[in-house]
Design a protein around this motif. Structure first.
Motif, PDB file in Angstrom:
ATOM      1  N   LEU A 198      -8.022  20.406   0.354  1.00  0.00           N
ATOM      2  CA  LEU A 198      -9.010  21.443   0.029  1.00  0.00           C
ATOM      3  C   LEU A 198      -9.479  22.166   1.282  1.00  0.00           C
ATOM      4  O   LEU A 198      -9.519  23.408   1.324  1.00  0.00           O
ATOM      5  CB  LEU A 198     -10.208  20.806  -0.696  1.00  0.00           C
ATOM      6  N   LEU A 199      -9.843  21.399   2.317  1.00  0.00           N
ATOM      7  CA  LEU A 199     -10.327  22.029   3.550  1.00  0.00           C
ATOM      8  C   LEU A 199      -9.238  22.873   4.205  1.00  0.00           C
ATOM      9  O   LEU A 199      -9.486  24.015   4.623  1.00  0.00           O
ATOM     10  CB  LEU A 199     -10.809  20.946   4.525  1.00  0.00           C
ATOM     11  N   ALA A 200      -8.022  22.347   4.278  1.00  0.00           N
ATOM     12  CA  ALA A 200      -6.935  23.078   4.926  1.00  0.00           C
ATOM     13  C   ALA A 200      -6.571  24.346   4.150  1.00  0.00           C
ATOM     14  O   ALA A 200      -6.281  25.386   4.748  1.00  0.00           O
ATOM     15  CB  ALA A 200      -5.715  22.173   5.053  1.00  0.00           C
ATOM     16  N   THR A 201      -6.606  24.274   2.816  1.00  0.00           N
ATOM     17  CA  THR A 201      -6.290  25.464   2.020  1.00  0.00           C
ATOM     18  C   THR A 201      -7.339  26.550   2.208  1.00  0.00           C
ATOM     19  O   THR A 201      -7.003  27.742   2.344  1.00  0.00           O
ATOM     20  CB  THR A 201      -6.191  25.075   0.531  1.00  0.00           C
ATOM     21  N   VAL A 202      -8.612  26.164   2.243  1.00  0.00           N
ATOM     22  CA  VAL A 202      -9.673  27.156   2.463  1.00  0.00           C
ATOM     23  C   VAL A 202      -9.511  27.820   3.831  1.00  0.00           C
ATOM     24  O   VAL A 202      -9.567  29.058   3.956  1.00  0.00           O
ATOM     25  CB  VAL A 202     -11.061  26.471   2.354  1.00  0.00           C
TER      26      VAL A 202
ATOM     27  N   TYR B 138      -0.272  20.538   1.841  1.00  0.00           N
ATOM     28  CA  TYR B 138      -1.250  19.781   2.633  1.00  0.00           C
ATOM     29  C   TYR B 138      -1.491  18.389   2.031  1.00  0.00           C
ATOM     30  O   TYR B 138      -1.647  17.404   2.770  1.00  0.00           O
ATOM     31  CB  TYR B 138      -2.565  20.548   2.719  1.00  0.00           C
ATOM     32  N   ALA B 139      -1.543  18.304   0.703  1.00  0.00           N
ATOM     33  CA  ALA B 139      -1.810  17.006   0.078  1.00  0.00           C
ATOM     34  C   ALA B 139      -0.662  16.022   0.332  1.00  0.00           C
ATOM     35  O   ALA B 139      -0.906  14.850   0.653  1.00  0.00           O
ATOM     36  CB  ALA B 139      -2.021  17.192  -1.431  1.00  0.00           C
ATOM     37  N   VAL B 140       0.582  16.497   0.215  1.00  0.00           N
ATOM     38  CA  VAL B 140       1.729  15.613   0.469  1.00  0.00           C
ATOM     39  C   VAL B 140       1.769  15.184   1.936  1.00  0.00           C
ATOM     40  O   VAL B 140       2.054  14.022   2.251  1.00  0.00           O
ATOM     41  CB  VAL B 140       3.040  16.316   0.058  1.00  0.00           C
ATOM     42  N   ALA B 141       1.469  16.139   2.840  1.00  0.00           N
ATOM     43  CA  ALA B 141       1.462  15.794   4.270  1.00  0.00           C
ATOM     44  C   ALA B 141       0.398  14.740   4.571  1.00  0.00           C
ATOM     45  O   ALA B 141       0.648  13.785   5.322  1.00  0.00           O
ATOM     46  CB  ALA B 141       1.221  17.057   5.100  1.00  0.00           C
ATOM     47  N   GLN B 142      -0.781  14.901   3.977  1.00  0.00           N
ATOM     48  CA  GLN B 142      -1.847  13.910   4.195  1.00  0.00           C
ATOM     49  C   GLN B 142      -1.482  12.567   3.563  1.00  0.00           C
ATOM     50  O   GLN B 142      -1.759  11.510   4.122  1.00  0.00           O
ATOM     51  CB  GLN B 142      -3.162  14.422   3.598  1.00  0.00           C
ATOM     52  N   TRP B 143      -0.865  12.610   2.388  1.00  0.00           N
ATOM     53  CA  TRP B 143      -0.514  11.365   1.694  1.00  0.00           C
ATOM     54  C   TRP B 143       0.493  10.553   2.510  1.00  0.00           C
ATOM     55  O   TRP B 143       0.415   9.323   2.554  1.00  0.00           O
ATOM     56  CB  TRP B 143       0.048  11.689   0.316  1.00  0.00           C
ATOM     57  N   ASN B 144       1.457  11.233   3.125  1.00  0.00           N
ATOM     58  CA  ASN B 144       2.489  10.534   3.886  1.00  0.00           C
ATOM     59  C   ASN B 144       2.072  10.220   5.318  1.00  0.00           C
ATOM     60  O   ASN B 144       2.832   9.576   6.041  1.00  0.00           O
ATOM     61  CB  ASN B 144       3.777  11.365   3.907  1.00  0.00           C
ATOM     62  N   SER B 145       0.912  10.708   5.743  1.00  0.00           N
ATOM     63  CA  SER B 145       0.500  10.545   7.140  1.00  0.00           C
ATOM     64  C   SER B 145       0.070   9.103   7.430  1.00  0.00           C
ATOM     65  O   SER B 145      -0.714   8.517   6.698  1.00  0.00           O
ATOM     66  CB  SER B 145      -0.656  11.510   7.448  1.00  0.00           C
ATOM     67  N   TRP B 146       0.615   8.528   8.484  1.00  0.00           N
ATOM     68  CA  TRP B 146       0.193   7.193   8.900  1.00  0.00           C
ATOM     69  C   TRP B 146       0.015   7.111  10.423  1.00  0.00           C
ATOM     70  O   TRP B 146      -0.741   6.280  10.910  1.00  0.00           O
ATOM     71  CB  TRP B 146       1.210   6.145   8.465  1.00  0.00           C
ATOM     72  N   PHE B 147       0.697   8.014  11.167  1.00  0.00           N
ATOM     73  CA  PHE B 147       0.652   7.901  12.622  1.00  0.00           C
ATOM     74  C   PHE B 147      -0.742   8.231  13.159  1.00  0.00           C
ATOM     75  O   PHE B 147      -1.243   7.561  14.076  1.00  0.00           O
ATOM     76  CB  PHE B 147       1.692   8.834  13.247  1.00  0.00           C
ATOM     77  N   ASN B 148      -1.378   9.270  12.607  1.00  0.00           N
ATOM     78  CA  ASN B 148      -2.739   9.601  13.048  1.00  0.00           C
ATOM     79  C   ASN B 148      -3.690   8.441  12.784  1.00  0.00           C
ATOM     80  O   ASN B 148      -4.586   8.162  13.594  1.00  0.00           O
ATOM     81  CB  ASN B 148      -3.240  10.850  12.323  1.00  0.00           C
TER      82      ASN B 148
END
Length: 312
Positions: free
Chosen positions: A104-108, A221-231
């Motif tokens: 939501l934040l990234a899309t806005v 953005y949602a898929v990128a956040q869902w798969n994110s683990w390194f951060n």
């Protein structure tokens, strides 16, 4: 009377287009296309089917290589082992929060950055776009990014998972292109004649006409956040903040078997077989949420991605 009714039918029959006869070369091209598409579909579908079958098979059958298409010896032992882990539900909830909040934040932010760049009358538009592109091609690197997160007080907070990846320049370019190709300048001039402000035009006209590109950004953005683990691995130290991907990684690491700690050979073999099957079960659990969401945004996703990529 009969002549008057039958005349239009004969006239419409005269306008039927003649069937185009396929030549031999057309049939060869068609066969080649179907063969190539079939092989491509097989290359995409087979790994998915194999992972699903291996996840629901007996661990010993997976280890011995008996599973190659369908499940052999139905078993849920690996799933039970995963859900016995305390942090799995908490990690799932954290990933949902990061995926929804981050998307939501990234899309806005993407919409607010892309719309001014799509306007012809924006002063310094080329310079601003160049600065965006510079950050896309030249990244500060891991240590500078970590120092920024640390100095801004985001370290070991939920914001560390959302703010550092809050906007992608590539998405801004796609969204700007969408605005340029679908929102005509004449529409903005008409709205100004009617007394509509720039903010009002963006809110009342641009956003309702931009549902496809909004769906594209939300999904990306949602898929990128869902798969994110390194951060999470770098920025988070509290386990109650870990996303699902990091929890699954912990399960996989902790399931490594040390032969020196297990004296029973049969138990050692069983644990090794279970460890191998855990990989497939973890993949299934991690991919289910995106697969459930994608059908609901597929229509907007295809339209938005195609229109946004027509020209740069």
């Amino acid at each position: 009377m009969t002549t008057t009714q039958s005349a239009p039918e004969r006239e419409s029959d005269d306008y039927l287009p003649a069937a185009v006869k396929e030549t031999r070369s057309d049939r060869i091209v068609l066969i080649c296309n179907y063969t190539a598409l079939g092989l491509f579909s097989l290359a995409v579908l087979y790994p998915l089917v194999y992972v699903l079958s291996a996840a629901f098979s007996e661990p010993k059958n997976v280890q011995s290589g008996e599973v190659w298409l369908w499940p052999v010896g139905l078993s849920l032992e690996s799933f039970r082992s995963i859900f016995d882990y305390d942090g799995i539900v908490r990690g799932f909830g954290n990933s949902v929060v990061y995926a929804i909040g981050g998307a939501l934040l990234a899309t806005v932010l993407t919409l607010l950055a892309a719309y001014p760049l799509s306007r012809r009358d924006l002063p310094g538009k080329g310079l601003i776009l160049g600065l965006f592109l510079f950050t896309m091609m030249f990244n500060g690197g891991l240590i500078p990014n970590y120092l920024v997160v640390d100095r801004t007080g985001l370290l070991d907070t939920r914001w560390a998972m959302i703010l550092p990846t809050a906007m992608a320049v590539w998405n801004v370019i796609i969204t700007r292109t969408y605005f340029q190709t679908t929102i005509p300048e004449e529409l903005h001039e008409s709205a100004r004649v009617d007394g509509c402000s720039d903010i009002g035009f963006f809110w009342r006209v641009v956003l309702p006409l931009s549902k496809p590109i909004i769906a594209v950004n939300l999904l990306f953005y949602a898929v990128a956040q869902w798969n994110s683990w390194f951060n999470a691995l770098i920025y988070l130290t509290s386990e109650h903040l870990f996303p699902l991907q990091l929890v699954l990684r912990q399960i996989l690491v902790q399931s490594n078997v040390d032969p020196s700690q297990v004296r029973d050979v049969a138990e050692l073999l069983r644990m090794k077989e279970l460890q191998e099957q855990l990989k497939f079960s973890l993949i299934v659990i991690a991919t289910i949420p995106p697969l459930l969401v994608y059908p609901f945004v597929q229509k907007h996703f295809v339209k938005g991605a195609m229109v946004g990529s027509l020209k740069g």
